[in-house]
Motif scaffolding. Structure first.
Motif, short mmCIF file in Angstrom:
data_model
loop_
_atom_site.label_atom_id
_atom_site.label_comp_id
_atom_site.label_asym_id
_atom_site.label_seq_id
_atom_site.Cartn_x
_atom_site.Cartn_y
_atom_site.Cartn_z
N GLU A 31 28.39 -11.64 -29.16
CA GLU A 31 27.19 -12.60 -29.53
C GLU A 31 26.20 -11.69 -30.45
N HIS A 32 25.78 -10.57 -29.96
CA HIS A 32 24.86 -9.72 -30.43
C HIS A 32 25.22 -8.62 -31.19
N ILE A 76 18.01 -5.89 -36.23
CA ILE A 76 17.53 -4.47 -36.28
C ILE A 76 16.61 -4.12 -35.56
N ALA A 77 16.77 -3.08 -34.44
CA ALA A 77 15.79 -2.75 -33.83
C ALA A 77 14.94 -1.60 -33.99
N LEU A 78 13.96 -1.57 -34.15
CA LEU A 78 12.73 -0.46 -34.62
C LEU A 78 11.48 -0.73 -34.15
N LYS A 79 10.65 0.72 -34.08
CA LYS A 79 9.32 0.64 -33.53
C LYS A 79 8.64 -0.13 -34.29
N GLU A 114 21.02 3.48 -26.29
CA GLU A 114 21.72 2.23 -26.69
C GLU A 114 21.63 1.22 -25.48
N GLN A 115 21.56 1.65 -24.20
CA GLN A 115 21.45 0.70 -23.34
C GLN A 115 20.09 0.09 -22.80
N ILE A 116 19.14 0.92 -23.30
CA ILE A 116 17.71 0.60 -23.18
C ILE A 116 17.38 -0.41 -24.17
N MET A 117 17.91 -0.41 -25.50
CA MET A 117 17.69 -1.25 -26.41
C MET A 117 18.59 -2.51 -26.33
N VAL A 118 19.56 -2.56 -25.55
CA VAL A 118 20.54 -3.62 -25.18
C VAL A 118 19.57 -4.40 -24.32
N CYS A 119 19.07 -3.83 -23.46
CA CYS A 119 18.16 -4.53 -22.38
C CYS A 119 16.91 -5.11 -22.95
N ASP A 120 16.24 -4.33 -23.95
CA ASP A 120 15.07 -5.03 -24.55
C ASP A 120 15.24 -6.29 -25.36
N VAL A 121 16.36 -6.13 -26.29
CA VAL A 121 16.69 -7.11 -27.28
C VAL A 121 17.23 -8.35 -26.56
N THR A 122 18.28 -8.10 -25.53
CA THR A 122 18.87 -9.20 -25.02
C THR A 122 18.34 -9.62 -23.68
#
Length: 448
Positions: A31-32, A76-79, A114-122
């Motif tokens: 999905e993501h 695209i996840a960025l600061k 990677e896992q922190i980013m998934v938590c933030d985005v999804t």
């Protein structure tokens, strides 16, 4: 040729981590699709340079990847501090009327995990010992996406962009053929700016620390993100030099059970059952580490991401919970223990939003804040006379040599192939020349 086959043929692996073969990781339906452009570690600037100078290629690649994995949400996840990079990507998105969206994160460590980013985005927590695919997501590094664009144009993975910074004369981005020596990269940055330095291969928190003499053996691989020179007396270097037996003794004698290591642990805050302070407590009352391996808290050391926040920032006593966890993980593996992924769902803790450590503060604790604000614009193109290309630059089995000593090769030619029925990645010649030698570990090519 389908994109997945192009990725496999090109030998692309994850550029931002351990080098998992991309043709295996992206052989999925999700999905993501999340492109990791947050450049987790302080001081590294490679992804930022790519976003500014290769924005159109990156957006093109992300669109192709999204179609391949059938993702309905493409980020695209960025600061949020990456102003110039955001502008470049937004311009490329607008020009193509692209479905790709930017997800702006706070500037904290470890935002690029990677896992922190998934938590933030999804908003979803990847289960302990799990992968993003478990929650309908796949994460790919930005440099990997750029390599996928090159593969779509028929170009194999033969070179790497990386950051050379820290105590160097001219910090820069280097574009180096795979197998280029550390010495060549350092020369491109003007050499050391001070006497008495160590070299960090990778980021300052999770990279490996080498003396200058040890660093002479380093070469650029598919997973090399950068080389950072730091003074010998920097806290970062001194921390690396503490033996594990000393850390174990200090943990037994000095842990005050303040729980800060747990309170600030990124994995704990996403909902994982990892509690470093409990591991330290168990160690304090044990005769030896081997006596506590059956304890549930100790077994949870296996889900530690080894980010180092606990020992770099959280612990007021200067103890090293990460080093303790790494040691215990080794003992558990020797015992044959495998952490089973729980079936239950996990949720991030409410306090996670206000327990985020700014990247600059981490850099200060490590003694590298003097290099934090370097604006690196220049890119040096390297043309080495000799390259030492390792046959294992990825997770999985080493590549099988496809050339012999004396063979003439051209850049992009296949020189190492994936073993049959094994996880691996192809390897290609990074320069034109003649093969000087072939061993079980590397292929040496000399330019002609």
């Amino acid at each position: 040729m389908p994109l997945l086959e192009q990725i496999k043929d090109a030998g692309i692996v994850g550029c931002g981590g351990a080098g998992f073969p991309a043709h295996v990781k992206l052989n999925c339906t999700v999905e993501h699709l999340i492109i990791n452009a947050a450049e987790c570690e302080p001081l590294l600037r490679t992804d930022r340079w790519l976003m500014i100078h290769k924005a159109a290629e990156i957006i093109t690649a992300v669109e192709m990847m999204a179609e391949m994995v059938k993702a309905s949400h493409i980020h695209i996840a960025l600061k949020e501090t990456y102003r110039q990079e955001i502008q470049a990507l937004e311009s490329a998105i607008a020009e193509r009327s692209s479905p790709v969206r930017l997800f702006q994160m706070k500037n904290f460590y470890p935002a690029g995990d990677e896992q922190i980013m998934v938590c933030d985005v999804t908003g979803r927590t990847v289960p302990p010992s799990g992968i993003p695919l478990d929650v309908g997501a796949v994460v790919s590094n930005l440099a990997t996406a750029y390599s996928i664009y090159q593969a779509s144009q028929g170009e194999p993975f033969t070179s790497k962009y990386l950051t050379v910074t820290g105590a160097v004369t001219s910090p820069c981005i280097v574009h180096a053929p795979l197998g280029t020596s550390f010495a060549e990269c350092l020369k491109a940055a003007g050499g050391p700016a001070a006497a008495g330095c160590h070299v960090i291969a990778g980021g300052p928190l999770m990279g490996k620390c080498y003396s200058m003499q040890e660093a002479e053996k380093l070469v650029v691989t598919k997973t090399t993100s950068g080389f950072i020179l730091v003074p010998d007396d920097a806290p970062l270097v001194l921390n690396h030099q503490i033996p594990v037996n000393v850390s174990l003794k200090r943990a037994k004698m000095s842990c005050i059970q303040c729980t800060y290591c747990t309170q600030m642990c990124p994995r704990y805050l996403t909902g994982h059952p990892l509690k470093p302070h409990m591991i330290m407590r168990k160690l304090a009352y044990a005769q030896s580490p081997e006596d506590i391996l059956d304890d549930i808290h100790v077994k949870n050391a296996m889900i530690c991401s080894e980010c180092g926040l606990c020992e770099t920032y959280a612990c007021p006593m200067g103890l090293k919970p990460r080093q303790v966890n790494i040691y215990l993980k080794g003992l558990l593996r020797q015992k044959g223990f495998r952490y089973e992924k729980p079936l239950a769902a996990f949720r991030q803790l409410e306090e996670r939003s206000y327990r985020r450590v700014p990247s600059r503060r981490i850099a200060a604790r490590l003694g590298v804040d003097a290099y934090y604000d370097y604006h690196i614009e220049e890119c040096q193109e390297l043309m080495p006379e000799v390259v030492h290309i390792p046959l294992q630059q990825h997770i999985g089995a080493p590549s099988i040599p496809a050339v012999a000593a004396g063979d003439k090769v051209v850049a992009g030619q296949l020189i190492g192939s994936i073993p049959e029925k094994a996880l691996g990645a192809n390897i290609h010649a990074s320069i034109c020349g003649r093969v000087r030698s072939v061993s079980n570990s590397e292929i040496i090519i000399c330019a002609e």
